[in-house]
Design an enzyme around this catalytic site. Structure first.
Site, mmCIF file in Angstrom:
data_model
loop_
_atom_site.group_PDB
_atom_site.id
_atom_site.type_symbol
_atom_site.label_atom_id
_atom_site.label_comp_id
_atom_site.label_asym_id
_atom_site.label_seq_id
_atom_site.Cartn_x
_atom_site.Cartn_y
_atom_site.Cartn_z
ATOM 1 N N GLU A 116 0.819 -1.222 0.000
ATOM 2 C CA GLU A 116 0.000 0.000 0.000
ATOM 3 C C GLU A 116 0.851 1.270 0.000
ATOM 4 O OE1 GLU A 116 -2.905 -0.453 -0.753
ATOM 5 O OE2 GLU A 116 -3.717 -2.244 0.212
ATOM 6 N N HIS A 139 -2.912 2.465 8.381
ATOM 7 C CA HIS A 139 -4.022 1.706 7.790
ATOM 8 C C HIS A 139 -4.235 0.434 8.596
ATOM 9 C CE1 HIS A 139 -6.463 -0.614 5.075
ATOM 10 N NE2 HIS A 139 -5.505 -1.494 4.873
ATOM 11 N N HIS A 141 -7.611 -2.716 9.905
ATOM 12 C CA HIS A 141 -8.897 -3.365 9.616
ATOM 13 C C HIS A 141 -9.716 -3.547 10.907
ATOM 14 C CE1 HIS A 141 -6.352 -5.657 6.303
ATOM 15 N NE2 HIS A 141 -6.537 -4.390 5.991
ATOM 16 N N GLU A 169 -18.165 12.551 22.113
ATOM 17 C CA GLU A 169 -16.802 12.959 21.763
ATOM 18 C C GLU A 169 -16.484 12.880 20.266
ATOM 19 O OE1 GLU A 169 -13.787 13.555 24.168
ATOM 20 O OE2 GLU A 169 -15.606 14.449 24.973
ATOM 21 N N HIS A 210 -13.077 -3.047 3.621
ATOM 22 C CA HIS A 210 -11.648 -3.332 3.760
ATOM 23 C C HIS A 210 -11.098 -2.782 5.077
ATOM 24 C CE1 HIS A 210 -7.433 -3.654 1.838
ATOM 25 N NE2 HIS A 210 -7.300 -3.391 3.117
HETATM 26 O O1 2HA Z 1 -1.435 -6.132 3.177
HETATM 27 O O2 2HA Z 1 -3.845 -4.323 4.789
HETATM 28 O O3 2HA Z 1 -4.412 -3.375 2.435
HETATM 29 C C1 2HA Z 1 -1.930 -5.423 4.178
HETATM 30 C C2 2HA Z 1 -3.146 -4.683 3.889
HETATM 31 C C3 2HA Z 1 -3.494 -4.376 2.488
HETATM 32 ZN ZN ZN Z 2 -5.674 -3.465 4.329
#
Ligand code: 2HA
Ligand code: ZN
Length: 270
Positions: A116, A139, A141, A169, A210
């Site tokens: 990414e 980033h 999940h 908040e 995602h």
């Molecule tokens: O590979 O989260 O978006 C790791 C990730 C891809």
């Molecule tokens: Zn990811």
């Protein structure tokens, strides 16, 4: 030369990846972080003239030429960063051509930066234009945020308003709201360009089905943004099927904005 394993920025990376793993936000090789470092600080720990490898990035990041980042590795697990940072992390500098990353440390098994990287570097470029203090792109999940993208309309105004409405908040922490991208193929320049476009206005961007991107001046700000969205999304998922007895109104949100002197997305209220 100081020992890099004592560097505060390395500890910040190993601490945050361990924490995020334990929160369940980064299963397997999920998630990635890039952290722009101060060149003079890096020089205390590394000979910055010594380039270990040159790795093509596949896109132009000339605006970041000479900038140094510590970045999680592709295919690497957040779970493992703390025990073997030199294999799971890398320190790269963007070369003069803008399309080559010069490896200064790390990725010791021959690996490379996260797939990414386009979304990260393009987002750094955008956020630095808005706020020269920006240093981190993160980033991950997180469960409830991800669940919310399955059941909530992928509309920025509605998504932001729902999150603001979950707990008092929310609007205080992200008055600028949250950008939402539709489902896209990840790891591509296209999703990088789309993410960076959202980063012109937002420090938070949802990737539907995602995960989420956050941007900030340090780990606390960036993590805190994502943590607050995740908490609000959790409230949403926990209560979405229950009859509501109390709700935060637009007038409540306006009162909060006035009390905290927030520069908020007024067009996200009716
Ligand atoms: O590979 O989260 O978006 C790791 C990730 C891809
Ligand atoms: Zn990811």
């Amino acid at each position: 030369m100081k020992n890099i394993f004592d560097a505060p920025f390395l500890k910040e990376m190993t601490d945050i990846t361990s924490l995020m793993y334990r929160l369940g936000w980064d299963e397997r090789n999920g998630g990635n972080i890039s952290y722009m470092l101060d060149e003079n600080t890096v020089r205390e720990y590394l000979d910055t003239e010594n380039v270990i490898r040159e790795i093509p990035t596949g896109f132009d990041a000339s605006e970041l030429t000479g900038k140094i980042f510590i970045v999680t590795g592709t295919g690497k697990y957040f779970k493992n960063v703390k025990d073997d940072p030199e294999n799971n992390l890398g320190i790269i500098r963007i070369a003069k051509d803008g399309t080559t990353a010069e490896l200064l440390w790390g990725y010791s098994d021959g690996g490379r930066f996260t797939s990414e990287l386009p979304a990260h570097l393009m987002s750094h470029i955008q956020r630095l234009r808005v706020n020269p203090e920006n240093r981190i792109i993160m980033h991950c999940h997180p469960d409830y945020t991800l669940a919310m993208t399955q059941v909530h309309e992928a509309d920025e105004k509605k998504f932001t308003r729902t999150l603001w409405g979950q707990m008092t908040e929310s609007i205080v922490v992200f008055p600028d709201g949250i950008g939402v991208l539709p489902w896209m193929v990840c790891g591509t320049n296209e999703i990088g360009i789309a993410t960076a476009e959202k980063m012109k206005q937002y420090r938070l961007v949802i990737w539907t089905l995602h995960g989420i991107y956050g941007a900030g001046k340090d780990m606390d700000e960036t993590f805190g943004l994502i943590e607050t969205v995740e908490k609000a999304a959790k409230q949403y998922i926990l209560t979405a099927n229950l009859p509501k007895a109390s709700a935060i109104t637009d007038d409540n949100l306006r009162a909060l904005a006035a009390a905290f002197k927030l520069d908020y997305r007024k067009d996200f209220l009716d």
